[in-house]
Design an enzyme around this catalytic site. Structure first.
Site, PDB file in Angstrom:
ATOM      1  N   GLY A  71       2.910  -4.334   9.104  1.00  0.00           N
ATOM      2  CA  GLY A  71       2.833  -2.888   9.306  1.00  0.00           C
ATOM      3  C   GLY A  71       1.658  -2.214   8.648  1.00  0.00           C
ATOM      4  O   GLY A  71       1.786  -1.089   8.157  1.00  0.00           O
ATOM      5  N   THR A  72       0.523  -2.894   8.664  1.00  0.00           N
ATOM      6  CA  THR A  72      -0.687  -2.232   8.158  1.00  0.00           C
ATOM      7  C   THR A  72      -1.772  -2.278   9.221  1.00  0.00           C
ATOM      8  O   THR A  72      -1.917  -3.285   9.917  1.00  0.00           O
ATOM      9  CB  THR A  72      -1.198  -2.849   6.830  1.00  0.00           C
TER      10      THR A  72
ATOM     11  N   GLN B  61       0.857  -1.191   0.000  1.00  0.00           N
ATOM     12  CA  GLN B  61       0.000   0.000   0.000  1.00  0.00           C
ATOM     13  C   GLN B  61       0.895   1.244   0.000  1.00  0.00           C
ATOM     14  O   GLN B  61       0.398   2.360  -0.075  1.00  0.00           O
ATOM     15  CB  GLN B  61      -0.882   0.001   1.249  1.00  0.00           C
ATOM     16  N   ASN B  62       2.195   1.018   0.134  1.00  0.00           N
ATOM     17  CA  ASN B  62       3.114   2.157   0.227  1.00  0.00           C
ATOM     18  C   ASN B  62       3.443   2.688  -1.166  1.00  0.00           C
ATOM     19  O   ASN B  62       3.461   1.936  -2.137  1.00  0.00           O
ATOM     20  CB  ASN B  62       4.387   1.738   0.964  1.00  0.00           C
TER      21      ASN B  62
ATOM     22  N   HIS C  52      -1.703   1.139  -4.217  1.00  0.00           N
ATOM     23  CA  HIS C  52      -2.106   2.539  -4.023  1.00  0.00           C
ATOM     24  C   HIS C  52      -1.284   3.491  -4.886  1.00  0.00           C
ATOM     25  O   HIS C  52      -1.240   4.689  -4.608  1.00  0.00           O
ATOM     26  CB  HIS C  52      -2.018   2.930  -2.540  1.00  0.00           C
TER      27      HIS C  52
ATOM     28  N   ASP D  43       6.251   4.615  -1.698  1.00  0.00           N
ATOM     29  CA  ASP D  43       7.594   5.173  -1.561  1.00  0.00           C
ATOM     30  C   ASP D  43       8.669   4.482  -2.395  1.00  0.00           C
ATOM     31  O   ASP D  43       9.809   4.949  -2.459  1.00  0.00           O
ATOM     32  CB  ASP D  43       8.004   5.166  -0.068  1.00  0.00           C
TER      33      ASP D  43
HETATM   34  P1  OAD Z   1      -1.648   3.054   8.867  1.00  0.00           P
HETATM   35  O1  OAD Z   1      -1.014   4.315   9.304  1.00  0.00           O
HETATM   36  O2  OAD Z   1      -3.126   2.990   8.831  1.00  0.00           O
HETATM   37  O3  OAD Z   1      -1.158   1.858   9.801  1.00  0.00           O
HETATM   38  C1  OAD Z   1       0.199   1.663  10.070  1.00  0.00           C
HETATM   39  C2  OAD Z   1       0.327   0.390  10.893  1.00  0.00           C
HETATM   40  O4  OAD Z   1       1.701   0.130  11.056  1.00  0.00           O
HETATM   41  C3  OAD Z   1      -0.297   0.493  12.297  1.00  0.00           C
HETATM   42  O5  OAD Z   1      -1.093  -0.657  12.520  1.00  0.00           O
HETATM   43  C4  OAD Z   1       0.932   0.509  13.222  1.00  0.00           C
HETATM   44  O6  OAD Z   1       0.700  -0.195  14.439  1.00  0.00           O
HETATM   45  C5  OAD Z   1       1.945  -0.227  12.388  1.00  0.00           C
HETATM   46  N1  OAD Z   1       3.352   0.151  12.664  1.00  0.00           N
HETATM   47  C6  OAD Z   1       3.860   1.386  12.867  1.00  0.00           C
HETATM   48  N2  OAD Z   1       5.192   1.327  13.010  1.00  0.00           N
HETATM   49  C7  OAD Z   1       5.532   0.012  12.877  1.00  0.00           C
HETATM   50  C8  OAD Z   1       6.759  -0.696  12.919  1.00  0.00           C
HETATM   51  N3  OAD Z   1       7.933  -0.082  13.113  1.00  0.00           N
HETATM   52  N4  OAD Z   1       6.718  -2.035  12.761  1.00  0.00           N
HETATM   53  C9  OAD Z   1       5.543  -2.692  12.564  1.00  0.00           C
HETATM   54  N5  OAD Z   1       4.358  -2.073  12.508  1.00  0.00           N
HETATM   55  C10 OAD Z   1       4.346  -0.745  12.649  1.00  0.00           C
HETATM   56  O7  OAD Z   1      -1.009   2.676   7.462  1.00  0.00           O
HETATM   57  P2  OAD Z   1      -1.568   1.697   6.325  1.00  0.00           P
HETATM   58  O8  OAD Z   1      -2.185   0.491   6.918  1.00  0.00           O
HETATM   59  O9  OAD Z   1      -0.489   1.541   5.340  1.00  0.00           O
HETATM   60  O10 OAD Z   1      -3.901   5.113   1.566  1.00  0.00           O
HETATM   61  O11 OAD Z   1      -2.710   2.602   5.712  1.00  0.00           O
HETATM   62  C11 OAD Z   1      -3.403   2.164   4.600  1.00  0.00           C
HETATM   63  C12 OAD Z   1      -3.704   3.310   3.691  1.00  0.00           C
HETATM   64  O12 OAD Z   1      -4.337   4.355   4.408  1.00  0.00           O
HETATM   65  C13 OAD Z   1      -2.480   3.987   3.088  1.00  0.00           C
HETATM   66  O13 OAD Z   1      -1.963   3.306   1.978  1.00  0.00           O
HETATM   67  C14 OAD Z   1      -3.037   5.324   2.707  1.00  0.00           C
HETATM   68  C15 OAD Z   1      -3.836   5.640   3.928  1.00  0.00           C
HETATM   69  O14 OAD Z   1      -4.934   6.495   3.738  1.00  0.00           O
HETATM   70  C16 OAD Z   1      -3.884   5.973   0.549  1.00  0.00           C
HETATM   71  O15 OAD Z   1      -3.198   6.976   0.557  1.00  0.00           O
HETATM   72  C17 OAD Z   1      -4.781   5.575  -0.565  1.00  0.00           C
END
Ligand code: OAD
Length: 252
Positions: free
Chosen positions: A188-189, A101-102, A119, A104
């Protein structure tokens, strides 16, 4: 749970096809912010003003400059041990697909060869009017004019905004990779944004073993065969090292 069970390592070591879904947490240890954590992008910025087509048309300089800054940030960091371990997994498993979903580009920079960007990507810039791709988006927040294509149309990042469809081919490939794999690893989602959040559920329904790596529990955790909590940059290399050790012990 803080470590991987023998049974899970064994299943991964025996898998011929593995699909990995990554979210912003996979890039957090590279220094890029997540979205929904307390210090995430959506706590500092309003997605309604930045991540939709109507926001872009209302205030193109604001949207272009925000994505220009995110592009600069992602170019300024390096893949972390989570990205590198996933690239290394390709040495151990016949088929590894990373669905991310990243936006980068860090999986590709780490060396993963089959990456599906559901994404989109910050690295793709195209004209919202004629669709032509271009190389650059570098707009300052105080720019007096937005960046435009030769045709006069506004330039936009190739990311999926709220209200937009996911790229059709990428989504189809992600669903196929999730339905066909032996093991699915979600890293990490927050597992809150659909349709990506449905991919591990497709995998489970089709008999795959589902492993989750996250700092803490998510809506996916209860459905996963094993959810292991801690930083992705530590746990992912640990899992891959355990799989490597298991494979080596079989050969010897
Ligand atoms: P989120 O910000 O919703 O979730 C990030 C997840 O990573 C959380 O569950 C954290 O607990 C976890 N996390 C943070 N740091 C971590 C680490 N060092 N190791 C392991 N886990 C860690 O991000 P996404 O799930 O990617 O969409 O969000 C999904 C989508 O929502 C994104 O792609 C973006 C956003 O709106 C669009 O831009 C279309």
């Amino acid at each position: 749970m803080t470590g991987f069970s023998e049974q899970i390592v064994e299943r991964l070591a025996n898998a011929s096809s593995v699909t990995v879904l990554t979210g912003a947490g996979a890039s957090a240890e590279s220094g890029l912010p997540t979205f929904r954590d307390p210090d995430g992008l959506w706590s500092e910025f309003n997605p309604v003003e930045l991540a939709s087509y109507s926001a872009f048309v209302d205030n193109p300089v604001r949207v272009q400059s925000w994505y220009s800054a995110r592009l600069r940030s992602s170019n300024g960091v390096s893949p972390n041990p989570c990205h590198l371990a996933l690239a290394e997994l390709e040495d151990l498993i016949e088929s590894v697909t990373v669905v991310t979903q990243n936006v980068d580009g860090l999986h590709q920079r780490a060396g993963s060869t089959r990456v599906i960007e559901v994404h989109g990507s910050l690295h793709r810039i195209y004209c919202a009017a004629c669709g032509r791709d271009t190389q650059e988006l570098d707009v300052a927040p105080d720019a007096s004019e937005p960046a435009r294509c030769g045709c006069g149309g506004l330039l936009r990042p190739g990311v999926v905004w709220f209200g937009e469809m996911l790229p059709e081919q990428a989504l189809a490939a992600a669903v196929e990779a999730s339905s066909d794999c032996d093991v699915f690893v979600a890293i990490g989602t927050s597992a809150e944004v659909y349709p990506a959040a449905a991919l591990p559920l497709h995998a489970a329904k089709n008999g795959a073993t589902v492993i989750e790596i996250n700092l803490g529990p998510t809506p996916l955790s209860a459905a996963a065969d094993e959810a292991v909590f801690g930083p992705a940059g530590e746990l992912t290399p640990r899992l891959v090292a355990q799989v490597r050790a298991r494979a080596a012990s079989r050969v010897n």
